[in-house]
Scaffold this active site. Structure first.
Site, mmCIF file in Angstrom:
data_model
loop_
_atom_site.group_PDB
_atom_site.id
_atom_site.type_symbol
_atom_site.label_atom_id
_atom_site.label_comp_id
_atom_site.label_asym_id
_atom_site.label_seq_id
_atom_site.Cartn_x
_atom_site.Cartn_y
_atom_site.Cartn_z
ATOM 1 N N THR A 89 -2.691 6.594 6.377
ATOM 2 C CA THR A 89 -2.484 7.240 5.094
ATOM 3 C C THR A 89 -2.937 8.684 5.060
ATOM 4 O O THR A 89 -4.008 9.005 5.566
ATOM 5 C CB THR A 89 -3.327 6.472 4.051
ATOM 6 O OG1 THR A 89 -2.859 5.150 4.027
ATOM 7 C CG2 THR A 89 -3.245 7.091 2.686
ATOM 8 N N ARG A 108 3.503 -6.430 -1.405
ATOM 9 C CA ARG A 108 2.110 -6.037 -1.166
ATOM 10 C C ARG A 108 1.828 -4.616 -1.668
ATOM 11 O O ARG A 108 2.605 -3.696 -1.448
ATOM 12 C CB ARG A 108 1.827 -6.128 0.329
ATOM 13 C CG ARG A 108 0.403 -5.763 0.735
ATOM 14 C CD ARG A 108 0.307 -4.365 1.303
ATOM 15 N NE ARG A 108 -0.981 -4.139 1.949
ATOM 16 C CZ ARG A 108 -1.412 -2.955 2.347
ATOM 17 N NH1 ARG A 108 -0.667 -1.894 2.192
ATOM 18 N NH2 ARG A 108 -2.593 -2.835 2.920
ATOM 19 N N VAL A 109 0.700 -4.461 -2.332
ATOM 20 C CA VAL A 109 0.229 -3.140 -2.739
ATOM 21 C C VAL A 109 -1.090 -2.904 -2.011
ATOM 22 O O VAL A 109 -1.966 -3.767 -2.022
ATOM 23 C CB VAL A 109 0.016 -3.082 -4.269
ATOM 24 C CG1 VAL A 109 -0.698 -1.800 -4.679
ATOM 25 C CG2 VAL A 109 1.355 -3.201 -4.994
ATOM 26 N N GLY A 110 -1.223 -1.762 -1.389
ATOM 27 C CA GLY A 110 -2.456 -1.463 -0.653
ATOM 28 C C GLY A 110 -3.475 -0.746 -1.510
ATOM 29 O O GLY A 110 -3.385 -0.713 -2.744
ATOM 30 N N ASP A 111 -4.437 -0.138 -0.849
ATOM 31 C CA ASP A 111 -5.509 0.582 -1.545
ATOM 32 C C ASP A 111 -5.081 1.972 -2.012
ATOM 33 O O ASP A 111 -5.617 2.506 -2.980
ATOM 34 C CB ASP A 111 -6.714 0.737 -0.603
ATOM 35 C CG ASP A 111 -6.345 1.493 0.679
ATOM 36 O OD1 ASP A 111 -5.219 1.284 1.191
ATOM 37 O OD2 ASP A 111 -7.179 2.284 1.158
ATOM 38 N N THR A 120 -8.883 5.852 3.896
ATOM 39 C CA THR A 120 -7.763 5.388 4.707
ATOM 40 C C THR A 120 -8.239 4.194 5.518
ATOM 41 O O THR A 120 -9.420 4.091 5.816
ATOM 42 C CB THR A 120 -7.256 6.512 5.638
ATOM 43 O OG1 THR A 120 -6.236 5.993 6.489
ATOM 44 C CG2 THR A 120 -8.351 7.085 6.516
ATOM 45 N N GLY A 121 -7.332 3.301 5.842
ATOM 46 C CA GLY A 121 -7.735 2.151 6.653
ATOM 47 C C GLY A 121 -7.124 0.855 6.174
ATOM 48 O O GLY A 121 -6.046 0.856 5.567
ATOM 49 N N ASP A 122 -7.798 -0.248 6.468
ATOM 50 C CA ASP A 122 -7.298 -1.586 6.117
ATOM 51 C C ASP A 122 -7.372 -1.790 4.600
ATOM 52 O O ASP A 122 -8.358 -2.275 4.049
ATOM 53 C CB ASP A 122 -8.156 -2.654 6.803
ATOM 54 C CG ASP A 122 -7.953 -2.671 8.310
ATOM 55 O OD1 ASP A 122 -6.855 -2.299 8.763
ATOM 56 O OD2 ASP A 122 -8.883 -3.071 9.024
ATOM 57 N N GLY A 123 -6.282 -1.413 3.954
ATOM 58 C CA GLY A 123 -6.280 -1.299 2.509
ATOM 59 C C GLY A 123 -6.568 -2.580 1.755
ATOM 60 O O GLY A 123 -7.216 -2.551 0.705
#
Ligand code: SD4
Length: 347
Positions: A204, A232-235, A255-258
């Site tokens: 991201t 799916r919705v991420g962070d 950023t990362g594993d949302g």
């Protein structure tokens, strides 16, 4: 006495000038073109919100490392969808889109949500409908690259890895439709990155900018997680998770594993830590540490900046690879790529 006062105030103002750090922009990973674009807005006296929108939009157009914008991270059905957020630290207003379909300019659609609605987040097909009303063009986000990526995952890798847990697919197939079962055969996805993160596999774009009026803004844009379950919705589009900005304190972005990170609102936490007096680095570390305590295998990073333009970062789970981020402020002739080591002790 008067002379002494003049001298003193002169030297104080020289000190202030030499310490001037704003305007400034910081960007996750080494997304240099986005940083330069945002900086050009700030340099000309532009508004931080414009810098964020323009900077993140460039990454969408240039498909930054395939992880931002169209043509990357296909979902289980092979479709690319986009998440983006923009936050104004002067007004605490937010605009975001999540799982946006068939519109390339997610960051600009997020800006329209901020400026033309009383809402904060629009999602999916109906976010697309909103975007079209706002004059955006509808087109496929699939490219030959994303199509090939999906075909390999589906036919060759039999839909592995994936994000399902405690399910098994139709017995005659490798992939879905899935049904719940206690006797599941699929391996759990234990928050390990799907592929090794390196400089060609970035994530991201997250950005925080302060303009010359002292207004801060932050934003993100991403195509999310590869082979995510549709919907799916991420962070990244979640305020306080993907990014956060508050003129009274500073801003942060993650950023990362949302899916894991959004449970901890790391950007909000970093800003609140700075409010309590933490330095940006300490604040970013606290946010990362909070997540790592619960998910020791997660991969992610947080960058934070206070209103003086001091910044810092922390990361986790990238192995020996340091986490890069880009900075440009008024004191620099050119952008600078900073790195932070992810192996600092977690205590
Ligand atoms: C997401 N946080 O959707 C984004 C993607 C990312 O490293 O940054 N991955 O989970």
């Amino acid at each position: 006495m008067a002379k002494l006062y003049v001298l003193l105030s002169l030297s104080l103002s020289i000190l202030a000038i030499s310490e001037q750090k704003t305007p400034i922009v910081i960007t996750t990973w080494n997304f240099v073109n986005s940083t330069i674009t945002a900086w050009n807005v700030l340099k000309q006296g532009g508004y931080s919100l414009d810098a964020i929108e323009k900077g993140t939009s460039i990454c969408e157009e240039q498909q930054c490392d395939g992880t931002v914008g169209y043509g990357g991270s296909p979902d289980e059905d092979g479709e690319t969808t986009l998440d983006a957020l923009i936050m104004d630290g002067r007004t605490m207003n937010v605009g975001a889109v999540a799982a946006l379909r068939r519109v390339k300019s997610a960051a600009s659609v997020a800006r329209r949500v901020l400026e033309h609605t009383k809402h904060s987040i629009l999602v999916g097909e109906l976010a697309t409908k909103f975007a079209v009303q706002m004059g955006f063009h509808e087109e496929t986000l699939t490219t030959s690259i994303s199509k090939r990526m999906w075909l390999k995952w589906y036919y060759k890798d039999h839909c592995q890895p994936n994000f399902w847990m405690n399910v098994s697919p139709d017995p005659s197939k490798f992939c879905g439709p899935y049904r719940t079962t206690d006797d599941f055969t699929h391996k759990n996805y234990d928050w390990l990155p799907l592929t090794k993160i390196d400089r060609f596999n970035h994530d991201t774009i997250g950005m925080v900018a302060i303009d010359n009026k002292g207004d801060i803004a932050a934003g993100t844009s991403t195509n999310g997680a590869k082979f995510k379950i549709p919907g799916r919705v991420g962070d990244s589009p979640i305020p306080g998770s993907g990014a956060y900005a508050d003129n009274t304190v500073g801003g942060a972005t993650a950023t990362g594993d949302g899916d894991v990170m959004l449970r901890f609102l790391p950007s909000f936490l970093a800003v609140e830590e700075m409010r309590r007096g933490a330095s940006p680095t300490e604040a970013a570390r606290t946010a990362i540490n909070r997540i790592a305590t619960h998910y020791p295998n997660f991969m992610g990073a947080v960058i934070a900046m206070n209103m003086d333009g001091a910044y810092g970062a922390a990361c986790h789970g990238l192995g020996d690879v340091p986490f890069p981020f880009v900075v440009q402020d008024i004191s620099m002739d050119q952008y600078k790529i900073e790195t932070v080591n992810c192996s600092w002790p977690l205590n």
